[in-house]
Design a protein around this motif. Structure first.
Motif, short mmCIF file in Angstrom:
data_model
loop_
_atom_site.label_atom_id
_atom_site.label_comp_id
_atom_site.label_asym_id
_atom_site.label_seq_id
_atom_site.Cartn_x
_atom_site.Cartn_y
_atom_site.Cartn_z
N PRO A 276 4.36 100.11 9.82
CA PRO A 276 5.05 100.57 8.61
C PRO A 276 6.54 100.82 8.84
O PRO A 276 6.95 101.26 9.90
N VAL A 277 7.33 100.52 7.81
CA VAL A 277 8.78 100.66 7.90
C VAL A 277 9.27 101.93 7.23
O VAL A 277 10.23 102.55 7.68
N GLY A 278 8.62 102.37 6.14
CA GLY A 278 9.06 103.54 5.39
C GLY A 278 8.89 104.84 6.17
O GLY A 278 7.98 104.97 6.99
N TYR A 279 9.76 105.81 5.89
CA TYR A 279 9.73 107.07 6.64
C TYR A 279 8.41 107.81 6.47
O TYR A 279 7.76 108.18 7.46
N LEU A 280 7.99 108.04 5.24
CA LEU A 280 6.74 108.78 5.02
C LEU A 280 5.54 108.02 5.56
O LEU A 280 4.60 108.62 6.08
N ASP A 281 5.58 106.70 5.45
CA ASP A 281 4.50 105.89 6.01
C ASP A 281 4.43 106.06 7.53
O ASP A 281 3.35 106.12 8.11
N GLN A 282 5.59 106.12 8.17
CA GLN A 282 5.60 106.29 9.62
C GLN A 282 5.12 107.68 10.04
O GLN A 282 4.51 107.83 11.10
N LEU A 283 5.40 108.68 9.20
CA LEU A 283 4.91 110.02 9.50
C LEU A 283 3.39 110.08 9.44
O LEU A 283 2.75 110.72 10.28
N ALA A 284 2.82 109.39 8.47
CA ALA A 284 1.37 109.45 8.24
C ALA A 284 0.58 108.50 9.13
O ALA A 284 -0.57 108.78 9.48
N TYR A 285 1.18 107.38 9.51
CA TYR A 285 0.44 106.30 10.15
C TYR A 285 -0.30 106.72 11.43
O TYR A 285 -1.45 106.31 11.64
N PRO A 286 0.30 107.53 12.31
CA PRO A 286 -0.43 107.91 13.54
C PRO A 286 -1.72 108.68 13.27
O PRO A 286 -2.60 108.73 14.14
N PHE A 287 -1.84 109.27 12.08
CA PHE A 287 -3.04 110.05 11.75
C PHE A 287 -4.13 109.18 11.12
O PHE A 287 -5.23 109.67 10.88
N THR A 288 -3.82 107.92 10.86
CA THR A 288 -4.79 107.02 10.23
C THR A 288 -5.59 106.26 11.28
O THR A 288 -5.22 106.21 12.46
N THR A 289 -6.67 105.65 10.84
CA THR A 289 -7.47 104.83 11.75
C THR A 289 -6.67 103.65 12.25
O THR A 289 -6.72 103.29 13.44
N ALA A 290 -5.90 103.03 11.38
CA ALA A 290 -5.06 101.89 11.77
C ALA A 290 -4.01 102.30 12.79
O ALA A 290 -3.58 101.49 13.62
N GLY A 291 -3.55 103.56 12.69
CA GLY A 291 -2.53 104.03 13.61
C GLY A 291 -3.05 104.36 14.99
O GLY A 291 -2.25 104.71 15.87
N ASN A 292 -4.34 104.26 15.19
CA ASN A 292 -4.92 104.54 16.51
C ASN A 292 -4.75 103.32 17.41
O ASN A 292 -5.71 102.73 17.88
N CYS A 293 -3.47 102.93 17.60
CA CYS A 293 -3.18 101.75 18.41
C CYS A 293 -3.21 102.12 19.88
O CYS A 293 -2.77 103.19 20.27
N SER A 294 -3.72 101.22 20.68
CA SER A 294 -3.80 101.47 22.11
C SER A 294 -2.41 101.51 22.72
O SER A 294 -1.48 100.91 22.22
N SER A 295 -2.30 102.24 23.83
CA SER A 295 -1.01 102.31 24.53
C SER A 295 -0.71 100.95 25.13
O SER A 295 -1.58 100.10 25.27
#
Length: 301
Positions: A276-295
């Motif tokens: 995600p590019v938007g600020y609020l989207d970036q704030l929320a993304y780590p808390f989503t299932t999709a944001g559970n990206c591997s290191s």
């Protein structure tokens, strides 16, 4: 005017060799002098504003990649990141007297040292804390999902340094500063340290083709930090330091190739090209299932 003439122009030469010393030594020096004199803290914000203006002017006078200048979809978002994250830093500095009252220091702070030496010591301790936290953020998945916000960038310019998830910045700052607070970090030293961090982030992510000579092997500046943002898995797990590369040399995480050139195609995250590019989207993304990206260490290149 051809490229050779422009490269040799006095202004470009001045920027190439004078930009980094002006910020690193000149403006930090002004900040240290102001903090040592107990000047109002808003004067340090003016120094930071001068650093930002100098950074943007230098990026236009001598860009590493001219395509990274100008209007981009991330411009407004990055300014919001700067305001929010610098605001958190100011709150942290303001909270030091309260923290000192809650947790009395054992009187270990070397307040008899010259003020500039106190700031230098604070910088080195903070640099270790930030480097370790940064390294762990590439190894531990829960930390990486928040740090990944910073690695979603696809260009280098001054404001990239504060393009961070505020939760990750809070964790990083807490690890860096807590040992200092526990031994009695004075507010004026903390203010000078906060300014130094902001200026260093400008230098480290600057789209300026500046030179610092052999110091590039010791100082964590943009030449080396570009390697940290290579998007392929595991390759960017180098050059974690904020102020220095001392710890990277000791941890064997240092890498540099003077012949390597970077474009936007080399930056970002290969595993998350549509981050995600938007600020609020970036704030929320780590808390989503999709944001559970591997290191990066566990993501296939």
């Amino acid at each position: 005017m051809d490229t050779t003439t422009r490269t040799r122009s006095p202004i470009r030469t001045l920027v190439r060799y004078g930009y980094a010393p002006f910020l690193f030594l000149g403006l930090n020096g002004v900040g240290v002098a102001l903090a040592a004199a107990g000047a109002p803290k808003y004067l340090l914000l003016i120094v930071l504003a001068v650093a930002i203006a100098a950074s943007f002017a230098a990026e236009r006078a001598l860009p590493y990649d001219s395509a990274w200048n100008g209007a981009h979809p991330d411009t407004v978002r990055d300014r919001v990141h700067v305001v929010v994250n610098e605001g958190l830093t100011l709150l942290g500095v303001a909270a030091i007297p309260l923290l000192a009252a809650i947790v009395p220091a054992p009187g270990l702070w070397p307040d008899d040292w010259p003020f500039v030496c106190q700031v230098a010591a604070a910088v080195l301790v903070a640099d270790l804390g930030i480097t370790v936290t940064h390294l762990l953020s590439h190894k531990i998945d829960p930390l990486w999902r928040f740090h990944a916000v910073h690695h979603s960038i696809t260009r280098f310019y001054g404001f990239n340094g504060l393009m961070k998830h505020p939760l990750h910045q809070t964790i990083e700052t807490t690890v860096a500063v807590t040992p200092l607070i526990l031994i009695g970090l004075p507010v004026d030293v903390a203010a000078a340290l906060a300014l130094a961090v902001a200026i260093q982030l400008l230098l480290q992510h600057s789209n300026v083709d500046y030179r610092v000579g052999p110091a590039k092997y010791v100082l964590a500046l943009n030449e080396g930090h570009r390697f940290h943002h290579l998007k392929w898995a595991g390759i960017g797990d180098v050059n974690f330091g904020l102020f220095t590369l001392i710890w990277d040399h000791l941890f064997h995480t240092y890498s540099y190739d003077p012949h390597r050139r970077f474009t936007s195609e080399d930056l970002g995250m290969a595993a998350k090209p549509d981050y995600p590019v938007g600020y609020l989207d970036q704030l929320a993304y780590p808390f989503t299932t999709a944001g559970n990206c591997s290191s990066p260490d566990t993501t296939a290149s």
